[in-house]
Write an enzyme that holds these catalytic residues in place. Sequence first.
Site, PDB file in Angstrom:
ATOM      1  N   PRO A 162     -45.631 -18.681 -64.728  1.00 21.99           N
ATOM      2  CA  PRO A 162     -44.362 -18.492 -65.860  1.00 21.99           C
ATOM      3  C   PRO A 162     -43.743 -16.740 -65.876  1.00 21.99           C
ATOM      4  O   PRO A 162     -44.927 -16.338 -65.449  1.00 21.99           O
ATOM      5  CB  PRO A 162     -45.160 -18.319 -67.441  1.00 21.99           C
ATOM      6  N   SER A 191     -44.316 -12.842 -67.305  1.00 22.94           N
ATOM      7  CA  SER A 191     -45.353 -13.051 -68.754  1.00 22.94           C
ATOM      8  C   SER A 191     -46.759 -12.124 -68.544  1.00 22.94           C
ATOM      9  O   SER A 191     -47.976 -12.607 -68.675  1.00 22.94           O
ATOM     10  CB  SER A 191     -45.286 -14.737 -68.761  1.00 22.94           C
ATOM     11  N   GLY A 192     -46.815 -11.189 -67.337  1.00 18.54           N
ATOM     12  CA  GLY A 192     -47.684 -10.455 -67.517  1.00 18.54           C
ATOM     13  C   GLY A 192     -48.893 -11.182 -65.930  1.00 18.54           C
ATOM     14  O   GLY A 192     -50.020 -11.166 -66.116  1.00 18.54           O
ATOM     15  N   SER A 224     -45.241 -13.155 -61.339  1.00 15.47           N
ATOM     16  CA  SER A 224     -44.505 -14.306 -60.931  1.00 15.47           C
ATOM     17  C   SER A 224     -43.999 -13.929 -60.235  1.00 15.47           C
ATOM     18  O   SER A 224     -44.122 -14.288 -58.976  1.00 15.47           O
ATOM     19  CB  SER A 224     -43.721 -15.186 -62.396  1.00 15.47           C
ATOM     20  N   ALA A 228     -45.722 -13.335 -57.299  1.00 18.51           N
ATOM     21  CA  ALA A 228     -46.586 -14.587 -56.015  1.00 18.51           C
ATOM     22  C   ALA A 228     -44.986 -14.486 -55.419  1.00 18.51           C
ATOM     23  O   ALA A 228     -44.836 -15.160 -54.071  1.00 18.51           O
ATOM     24  CB  ALA A 228     -46.362 -15.899 -57.543  1.00 18.51           C
ATOM     25  N   ASP A 259     -51.683  -6.493 -57.758  1.00 18.98           N
ATOM     26  CA  ASP A 259     -50.456  -7.068 -57.689  1.00 18.98           C
ATOM     27  C   ASP A 259     -50.055  -8.212 -56.263  1.00 18.98           C
ATOM     28  O   ASP A 259     -51.187  -9.345 -56.393  1.00 18.98           O
ATOM     29  CB  ASP A 259     -49.401  -7.457 -58.825  1.00 18.98           C
TER      30      ASP A 259
HETATM   31  O1  PMV Z   1     -46.910  -7.042 -65.489  1.00 20.83           O
HETATM   32  P1  PMV Z   1     -48.094  -7.156 -63.588  1.00 20.83           P
HETATM   33  O2  PMV Z   1     -48.906  -8.130 -64.164  1.00 20.83           O
HETATM   34  O3  PMV Z   1     -47.363  -7.341 -63.147  1.00 20.83           O
HETATM   35  O4  PMV Z   1     -49.046  -5.945 -64.723  1.00 20.83           O
HETATM   36  C1  PMV Z   1     -48.737  -4.792 -64.108  1.00 20.83           C
HETATM   37  C2  PMV Z   1     -49.669  -4.081 -63.698  1.00 20.83           C
HETATM   38  C3  PMV Z   1     -49.975  -2.062 -64.080  1.00 20.83           C
HETATM   39  O5  PMV Z   1     -51.259  -2.199 -64.179  1.00 20.83           O
HETATM   40  C4  PMV Z   1     -49.386  -2.104 -65.439  1.00 20.83           C
HETATM   41  C5  PMV Z   1     -48.587  -1.761 -63.253  1.00 20.83           C
HETATM   42  C6  PMV Z   1     -48.879  -1.494 -61.595  1.00 20.83           C
HETATM   43  O6  PMV Z   1     -48.412  -1.987 -61.149  1.00 20.83           O
HETATM   44  O7  PMV Z   1     -50.608  -2.202 -61.424  1.00 20.83           O
END
Ligand code: PMV
Length: 314
Positions: A84, A87-88, A91, A94, A135
């Site tokens: 999704p 949504s953290g 995505s 990926a 990520d």
């Molecule tokens: O929102 P996401 O799943 O892309 O996570 C970002 C993670 C952070 O620590 C907030 C930013 C980063 O680039 O590490």
Amino acid sequence: MAGARASAPGKVILFGEHAVVYGEPAIAVALSLRTEVTIREGGDQHRVNGAPMTPYHHAFIKDAVEGLWKGGGPLDIRTDSRVPSASGLGSSAALSVATTACLLQMLGQFGEERCAREAYAAEVSAQKARGSPTDTSTVTHGRAVLVDREKGPGFLWDIARGERRWFLHHVEMPPLTLVIGNSMQRGRTSEEVAKVGRFVKKTGFAREVIRDLGKITREAVELIQDREKLALGVKMDEAHDLLTILGVSTPKLNDMCAAAREHAYGAKLTGSGGGGSMIALTDTPEPCAKAIAKKGGVPIVVQLGGAGVSASSL
Ligand code: PMV
């Protein structure tokens, strides 16, 4: 005509989001939800799912293409994602990683480390140089990854941006069950990272919170290896409270975490926040998922530690 197909997983950050941007450690884990990208040479211009590629609609893909396909002919890019968006759950990582893997495969240069570097470069360019490589490296390597400020056991590669340098490591992850709750409110990583950045610049208090988050992550690494779920849950709750202080939680995420905790060892938001998702560590995923749904979240029960990126020629 040359072409390639690649597949990359989504991810969740177990501990260390935001703090990792400032050199503190983070642990992230790949999911079984995946994004597939197929690229073929041909056509009149670069197209994504049939539409002309634009910086607004296809920021991550465009930056990967511009970084690697310099002077190459038009590409027909097709994407299919089960992760999704906003949504953290990784995505955009990926998508960046699967696109990068396809292009490297077409150039005969595909390899894990190269893919992680190029995909991070594409993300930095798309997000105006703010985030960490957590990520993109997790999605590339799969399984579980520890990001730290120095080299340790399981070292994979290091990636630098400006003054900062992150060391990525493979970590063994016991089979843990998580319930992810998607708040269905869009979280924008670059905005949340920028907001925390302003807070950190202004106050020593915010920098203290970042250091406390780092301490929790270091303790969690030990607890994960020892499968200490009860203590891990406590650390998750603590991390959520500190992220709330940093201003990245939302009332809905707080409600979902509180409801999930009735059936879980602990719960916290995951990723950048400002919407997005939370995670709960539990042995009873069904009632936990129901409690999250009652608060308006969309639950997904996951086993952690999916495979990383794969690529093949067409
Ligand atoms: O929102 P996401 O799943 O892309 O996570 C970002 C993670 C952070 O620590 C907030 C930013 C980063 O680039 O590490």
